[in-house]
Enzyme design. Structure first.
Site, PDB file in Angstrom:
ATOM      1  N   GLN A   1       7.959  39.462  11.038  1.00  0.00           N
ATOM      2  CA  GLN A   1       8.403  39.206  12.295  1.00  0.00           C
ATOM      3  C   GLN A   1       8.415  40.485  13.062  1.00  0.00           C
ATOM      4  O   GLN A   1       7.818  40.381  14.386  1.00  0.00           O
ATOM      5  CB  GLN A   1       9.937  38.778  12.222  1.00  0.00           C
ATOM      6  CG  GLN A   1      10.633  38.675  13.621  1.00  0.00           C
ATOM      7  CD  GLN A   1       9.964  37.550  14.364  1.00  0.00           C
ATOM      8  OE1 GLN A   1       9.805  36.285  13.947  1.00  0.00           O
ATOM      9  NE2 GLN A   1       9.344  37.575  15.639  1.00  0.00           N
TER      10      GLN A   1
ATOM     11  N   ARG B   1       9.660  33.234   1.136  1.00  0.00           N
ATOM     12  CA  ARG B   1      10.987  33.342   2.040  1.00  0.00           C
ATOM     13  C   ARG B   1      11.896  32.953   1.101  1.00  0.00           C
ATOM     14  O   ARG B   1      11.986  31.955   0.449  1.00  0.00           O
ATOM     15  CB  ARG B   1      11.040  32.425   3.001  1.00  0.00           C
ATOM     16  CG  ARG B   1      12.299  32.141   3.768  1.00  0.00           C
ATOM     17  CD  ARG B   1      12.542  31.789   5.157  1.00  0.00           C
ATOM     18  NE  ARG B   1      11.802  32.527   6.146  1.00  0.00           N
ATOM     19  CZ  ARG B   1      12.039  32.312   7.405  1.00  0.00           C
ATOM     20  NH1 ARG B   1      12.610  31.279   7.867  1.00  0.00           N
ATOM     21  NH2 ARG B   1      11.574  33.375   8.274  1.00  0.00           N
TER      22      ARG B   1
ATOM     23  N   ASP C   1      19.433  38.619  17.969  1.00  0.00           N
ATOM     24  CA  ASP C   1      19.233  37.851  16.751  1.00  0.00           C
ATOM     25  C   ASP C   1      20.261  36.908  16.665  1.00  0.00           C
ATOM     26  O   ASP C   1      21.549  37.657  17.150  1.00  0.00           O
ATOM     27  CB  ASP C   1      18.510  38.331  15.395  1.00  0.00           C
ATOM     28  CG  ASP C   1      18.254  37.519  14.301  1.00  0.00           C
ATOM     29  OD1 ASP C   1      17.976  36.397  14.606  1.00  0.00           O
ATOM     30  OD2 ASP C   1      18.488  37.806  13.046  1.00  0.00           O
TER      31      ASP C   1
ATOM     32  N   CYS D   1      13.692  36.726  17.662  1.00  0.00           N
ATOM     33  CA  CYS D   1      12.711  36.303  16.597  1.00  0.00           C
ATOM     34  C   CYS D   1      12.752  34.746  16.761  1.00  0.00           C
ATOM     35  O   CYS D   1      11.850  34.083  16.406  1.00  0.00           O
ATOM     36  CB  CYS D   1      13.131  36.954  15.202  1.00  0.00           C
ATOM     37  SG  CYS D   1      14.720  36.543  14.778  1.00  0.00           S
TER      38      CYS D   1
ATOM     39  N   ARG E   1       3.176  35.925  15.803  1.00  0.00           N
ATOM     40  CA  ARG E   1       3.396  35.644  14.088  1.00  0.00           C
ATOM     41  C   ARG E   1       2.042  35.339  13.742  1.00  0.00           C
ATOM     42  O   ARG E   1       1.698  35.766  12.393  1.00  0.00           O
ATOM     43  CB  ARG E   1       4.519  34.648  13.910  1.00  0.00           C
ATOM     44  CG  ARG E   1       5.733  34.873  14.327  1.00  0.00           C
ATOM     45  CD  ARG E   1       6.311  35.867  13.512  1.00  0.00           C
ATOM     46  NE  ARG E   1       6.622  35.910  12.059  1.00  0.00           N
ATOM     47  CZ  ARG E   1       7.526  35.043  11.625  1.00  0.00           C
ATOM     48  NH1 ARG E   1       8.612  34.453  12.151  1.00  0.00           N
ATOM     49  NH2 ARG E   1       7.270  35.002  10.222  1.00  0.00           N
TER      50      ARG E   1
ATOM     51  N   HIS F   1      12.600  41.418   7.272  1.00  0.00           N
ATOM     52  CA  HIS F   1      11.723  40.559   8.018  1.00  0.00           C
ATOM     53  C   HIS F   1      10.488  41.066   8.401  1.00  0.00           C
ATOM     54  O   HIS F   1      10.283  41.034   9.858  1.00  0.00           O
ATOM     55  CB  HIS F   1      12.561  39.552   8.824  1.00  0.00           C
ATOM     56  CG  HIS F   1      11.719  38.182   9.292  1.00  0.00           C
ATOM     57  ND1 HIS F   1      10.448  37.839   8.647  1.00  0.00           N
ATOM     58  CD2 HIS F   1      12.155  37.342  10.222  1.00  0.00           C
ATOM     59  CE1 HIS F   1      10.333  36.710   9.021  1.00  0.00           C
ATOM     60  NE2 HIS F   1      11.338  36.360  10.050  1.00  0.00           N
TER      61      HIS F   1
HETATM   62  N1  NVA Z   1      18.384  36.814  10.630  1.00  0.00           N
HETATM   63  C1  NVA Z   1      17.993  35.523  10.837  1.00  0.00           C
HETATM   64  C2  NVA Z   1      16.507  35.247  11.138  1.00  0.00           C
HETATM   65  C3  NVA Z   1      15.945  34.073  11.292  1.00  0.00           C
HETATM   66  C4  NVA Z   1      14.592  34.269  11.354  1.00  0.00           C
HETATM   67  C5  NVA Z   1      18.123  34.966   9.496  1.00  0.00           C
HETATM   68  O1  NVA Z   1      18.005  35.615   8.315  1.00  0.00           O
HETATM   69  O2  NVA Z   1      18.433  33.500   9.450  1.00  0.00           O
HETATM   70  N1   CP Z   2      11.548  33.863  13.367  1.00  0.00           N
HETATM   71  C1   CP Z   2      11.458  33.192  12.157  1.00  0.00           C
HETATM   72  O1   CP Z   2      11.087  33.518  11.006  1.00  0.00           O
HETATM   73  O2   CP Z   2      11.405  31.662  12.400  1.00  0.00           O
HETATM   74  P1   CP Z   2      11.435  30.767  11.301  1.00  0.00           P
HETATM   75  O3   CP Z   2      12.944  30.846  10.785  1.00  0.00           O
HETATM   76  O4   CP Z   2      11.247  29.160  12.237  1.00  0.00           O
HETATM   77  O5   CP Z   2      10.386  30.977  10.357  1.00  0.00           O
END
Ligand code: NVA
Ligand code: CP
Length: 321
Positions: free
Chosen positions: A134, A104, A230, A270, A298, A131
């Site tokens: 997800q 990540r 989201d 998500c 997940r 992502h």
């Molecule tokens: N769009 C959000 C998704 C979190 C799982 C982010 O990137 O923070």
């Molecule tokens: N949805 C998701 O990726 O959650 P986290 O940021 O908690 O990993």
């Protein structure tokens, strides 16, 4: 079948048939958590985080362990990568010790570079652009609750809110790959990149899906099978909180917007969610919400993805179904 190194860096890295194969494998993992154990040994999988996480961290940690492996979880603050060691050097080191890399991070070019230098599968666990893990889980949730994996093609999905973020991009590409009718809605200034929309349309033309991008949330949601939203402020954008909230109110998923979807439409998010912002508590805590199944999925989807990638690399057909 000879081995082939594959990665999951963005949703269109896999074909329609490959997506189906992974989701079918995920359905097996839903029924039997120990369906396949490709990392028996235990072999290690590096799970790297440059941004916070609850679901991704826990699902990959638990998932790798259930696959017989050892999850080597490394945070930015505790790694040389976080202090600026080159991505390529990190890739070369981790390749010598682990069986796959899950990462990540911020820019998509970082996971691309990791994959260029690693000789093991690399999985995008969220970048600013995509992502994909997800969305595999989200589609698994629809399959679980609405007629199985083979019923995904032809389903219509609507994503409303920040339509320029990683989730919107992933729904466009993965939805097109699945043969879904994908509708994305957000305010002007927060719409998806034209290149991604174009790529999604090209894919949809080959799978029987379709793509609609609109600033009208009602147009996106009307008659749809599943509504997604989201956060309006993604990780890394916290400084823009004040200016970002204003344009999005029209895109809040509330009872009024949900009423435009099919009566049995699912609601997914998500997570993490901000009740009273992108979704009301009535919706996310209400009867149409399936966010806890979605979060659990997940685990199953990522175990399937890792098993599939390792199966392809080893040329081991028994891991692909
Ligand atoms: N769009 C959000 C998704 C979190 C799982 C982010 O990137 O923070
Ligand atoms: N949805 C998701 O990726 O959650 P986290 O940021 O908690 O990993």
């Amino acid at each position: 079948m000879s081995g082939q190194l594959r990665h999951m860096l963005r949703d269109d890295d896999i074909t329609h048939d490959e997506q189906l194969q992974i989701l079918k494998l995920a359905m097996h993992f839903r029924k039997d958590r120990f369906y396949r154990r490709p990392f028996d040994g235990p072999q290690a999988v590096a799970v790297l985080f440059d941004k916070p996480s609850t679901r991704t961290r826990s699902s990959f940690s638990v998932g790798v362990a259930e696959l017989g492996g050892y999850p080597l979880v490394i945070d930015k603050s505790g790694s040389q990568l976080g202090r600026g060691e080159p991505v390529a050097d990190t890739a070369r080191v981790l390749t010598r010790m682990t069986s796959a890399i899950v990462w990540r991070t911020f820019g998509q070019e970082r996971v691309e570079e990791m994959a260029q230098y690693a000789t093991i599968p690399v999985v995008n666990a969220l970048t600013d652009q995509f992502h994909p893990c997800q969305v595999l889980a989200d589609f698994l949730t629809i399959a679980q609750l609405r007629g199985g994996v083979d019923a995904l093609a032809g389903t219509s999905i609507a994503y409303v809110g920040d339509a320029a973020n990683n989730m919107a991009n992933s729904y466009l590409l993965a939805g097109a790959t699945a043969g879904m009718h994908v509708r994305v809605s957000g305010p002007n200034g927060y719409l998806p990149d034209a290149q991604i929309v174009e790529k999604a349309k090209v894919i949809a033309a080959s799978t029987g899906g379709s793509i609609l991008v609109t600033t009208e949330p009602a147009e996106a949601v009307s008659g749809t099978d599943c509504v997604f939203t989201d956060t309006w402020v993604s990780m890394g954008e916290e400084g823009e909180y004040a200016i970002r909230s204003k344009p999005f109110w029209k895109y809040q998923v509330n009872d009024g917007l949900m009423a435009l979807a099919k009566p049995d439409a699912l609601f997914q998010h998500c997570l993490p969610a901000y009740r009273g912002k992108e979704v009301t508590a009535d919706v996310i805590d209400g009867p149409q919400s399936v966010v806890w199944d979605e979060a659990e999925n997940r685990l199953h989807a990522q175990k399937a993805l890792l098993t599939w990638l390792i199966g392809i690399q080893r040329g081991d057909e028994s891991l692909l179904s």
